[in-house]
Design an enzyme around this catalytic site. Structure first.
Site, PDB file in Angstrom:
ATOM      1  N   TRP A 134       1.060  -1.093  -0.037  1.00  0.00           N
ATOM      2  CA  TRP A 134      -0.083  -0.022   0.020  1.00  0.00           C
ATOM      3  C   TRP A 134       1.011   1.148  -0.219  1.00  0.00           C
ATOM      4  O   TRP A 134       0.457   2.438  -0.814  1.00  0.00           O
ATOM      5  CB  TRP A 134      -0.882   0.192   1.020  1.00  0.00           C
ATOM      6  N   ASP A 139      -1.990   6.550   6.154  1.00  0.00           N
ATOM      7  CA  ASP A 139      -2.971   5.788   5.557  1.00  0.00           C
ATOM      8  C   ASP A 139      -3.342   4.995   6.826  1.00  0.00           C
ATOM      9  O   ASP A 139      -2.433   4.212   7.070  1.00  0.00           O
ATOM     10  CB  ASP A 139      -2.407   5.055   4.316  1.00  0.00           C
ATOM     11  N   LYS A 150     -12.260  -1.948   6.758  1.00  0.00           N
ATOM     12  CA  LYS A 150     -11.653  -2.739   7.489  1.00  0.00           C
ATOM     13  C   LYS A 150     -12.155  -2.375   9.093  1.00  0.00           C
ATOM     14  O   LYS A 150     -12.364  -3.496   9.606  1.00  0.00           O
ATOM     15  CB  LYS A 150      -9.868  -2.153   7.873  1.00  0.00           C
TER      16      LYS A 150
HETATM   17  C1  LIG Z   1      -7.114  -2.035   2.263  1.00  0.00           C
HETATM   18  C2  LIG Z   1      -6.141  -0.839   2.337  1.00  0.00           C
HETATM   19  C3  LIG Z   1      -5.873  -0.089   1.125  1.00  0.00           C
HETATM   20  C4  LIG Z   1      -6.798  -0.155  -0.013  1.00  0.00           C
HETATM   21  O1  LIG Z   1      -7.832   0.387   0.136  1.00  0.00           O
HETATM   22  P1  LIG Z   1      -9.107   0.632  -0.955  1.00  0.00           P
HETATM   23  O2  LIG Z   1     -10.329   1.130   0.083  1.00  0.00           O
HETATM   24  O3  LIG Z   1      -9.426  -0.667  -1.246  1.00  0.00           O
HETATM   25  O4  LIG Z   1      -8.524   1.491  -1.848  1.00  0.00           O
HETATM   26  C5  LIG Z   1      -4.998   0.778   1.270  1.00  0.00           C
HETATM   27  N1  LIG Z   1      -4.259   0.865   2.294  1.00  0.00           N
HETATM   28  C6  LIG Z   1      -4.045   0.060   3.464  1.00  0.00           C
HETATM   29  C7  LIG Z   1      -3.289   0.225   4.486  1.00  0.00           C
HETATM   30  C8  LIG Z   1      -5.159  -0.788   3.464  1.00  0.00           C
HETATM   31  O5  LIG Z   1      -5.142  -1.909   4.473  1.00  0.00           O
END
Ligand SMILES: *Cc1c(COP(=O)(O)O)cnc(C)c1O
Length: 360
Positions: free
Chosen positions: A102, A172, A196
């Site tokens: 990511w 993020d 999540k």
């Molecule tokens: C799941 C995840 C993403 C991707 O997220 P999307 O909503 O599918 O774009 C990005 N960063 C982290 C840390 C994630 O766990």
């Protein structure tokens, strides 16, 4: 009704009381005679829902008044572009830490808009740790500094934030948000996909300090400018109404449990059960560096690929589902988000104990 223990990394388990409440209100929300899905986003009923969602999130995360809470779409992946488009506008330069897939995606997106300085990386050991950060390597004139606070795939998390001085810290927080207390005022921007730890997919949350809004690059699409959403209370266009409603129910549930400090204690207790087992097992091995272990995602392996496969398949039959690791790393991963009850973790540990005895 038979519910399984769902260890999916995302979309992931939701609290049962929340699903039950949504079910009760599915046909007739709050006496309106219709579902939240059927409601105008301009209706007073929906305005109450989004206002309550924001108020609860502000309360849960203790968000200071000089931060906006935005309800967006497009997932964390869209934020990989929105962050540079909006923030990389002064010196066209940003610092990033590479802690996995990511983070890498965030880095390659940012490179389209300016200069990216990767200050540290843990790629040398398949991202199984958080690299030490040397402040002397940080760019003085970076427009922001980006980290991935919890690395969903490798099960690592920052337990100490880098001191970036006057440079805004951006994270993020897709898989870490609301799992433990975050000092919001230490960040310029926190973003997270909801699927999540917050609610269904389709909603993305951004918590942004007000002075970082309104500086987007000139060619930024209207929908990708934080100012558009901040000026319109996340109602510039139709927001993901049902996902926001579900998030509101999750926030209510979390508040009733005692808020983030309480769930943090619970998460530590849950994670400890698994890590203690892994540390004492002769067969299973946790793959993340102990000092950087995630509270939310616990990756582990068995000695052979054959045993990994056998474990995943037998666990599935025992009602412990979605334990396969991310396709890029293999092995197993148990995601134990806020909504995973401790009984689920206990059931998993018992199953692992039994598996170990039978497969030694
Ligand atoms: C799941 C995840 C993403 C991707 O997220 P999307 O909503 O599918 O774009 C990005 N960063 C982290 C840390 C994630 O766990």
């Amino acid at each position: 009704m038979e519910r399984v223990y769902n260890f999916s990394a995302g979309p992931s388990v939701l609290p049962l009381p929340v699903l039950e409440e949504a079910q009760r209100e599915l046909m007739n929300a709050n006496g309106s005679g219709m579902s939240v899905m059927e409601m105008s986003h301009r209706s007073s009923l929906f305005k109450d829902i989004i206002a309550e969602a924001e108020e609860l999130l502000r309360d849960l995360m203790d968000i200071p008044d000089n931060y906006k809470v935005l309800f967006l779409q497009g997932g964390a992946s869209t934020q990989f572009a929105m962050v540079p488009l909006n923030l990389m506008s002064k010196n066209k330069k940003a610092d990033y830490v590479n802690t996995g897939v990511w983070a890498k995606k965030a880095i390659s997106e940012a490179k389209r808009y300016g200069t990216v300085n990767v200050v540290a990386s843990s790629e040398d050991q398949t991202f199984n740790y958080i690299p030490d950060l040397d402040e002397s390597t940080f760019s003085e004139d970076a427009d922001y500094f980006h980290i991935t606070i919890n690395n969903t795939i490798y099960g690592t998390r920052y337990t100490r934030l880098p001191d970036t001085g006057h440079v805004p810290l951006v994270t993020d927080a897709s898989s870490g948000i609301l799992s433990e207390v975050y000092p919001v005022s230490k960040f310029g921007l926190i973003y997270a996909g909801a699927q999540k730890n917050i609610g269904p997919a389709g909603l993305t949350i951004a918590i942004i300090r007000e002075d970082l809004i309104g500086n987007a690059m000139e060619f930024t699409p209207t929908m990708m400018d934080y100012k558009t959403h901040a000026d319109n209370n996340s109602m510039y266009n139709t927001p993901p109404t049902f996902a926001i409603y579900m998030a509101m129910l999750v926030f209510r549930w979390l508040k009733k449990l005692g808020g983030v400090p309480e769930i943090e204690k619970y998460n530590i207790e849950k994670a400890k059960l698994l890590y203690d087992f892994l540390d004492n097992s002769d067969l299973f091995r946790g793959t993340a560096a102990p000092k950087d272990r995630s509270l939310m995602n616990v990756p582990f392996v068995l000695p052979t690929e054959e045993l990994n496969k056998k474990f995943i398949s037998e666990a599935q039959k025992a009602g412990l589902v979605n334990l396969a690791g991310h396709r890029s790393v293999g092995g197993m991963r148990a995601s134990i988000y806020n909504a995973m009850p401790i009984e689920g973790v206990k059931a998993l540990v018992s199953f692992m104990e039994k598996f170990e005895l039978e497969n030694k």
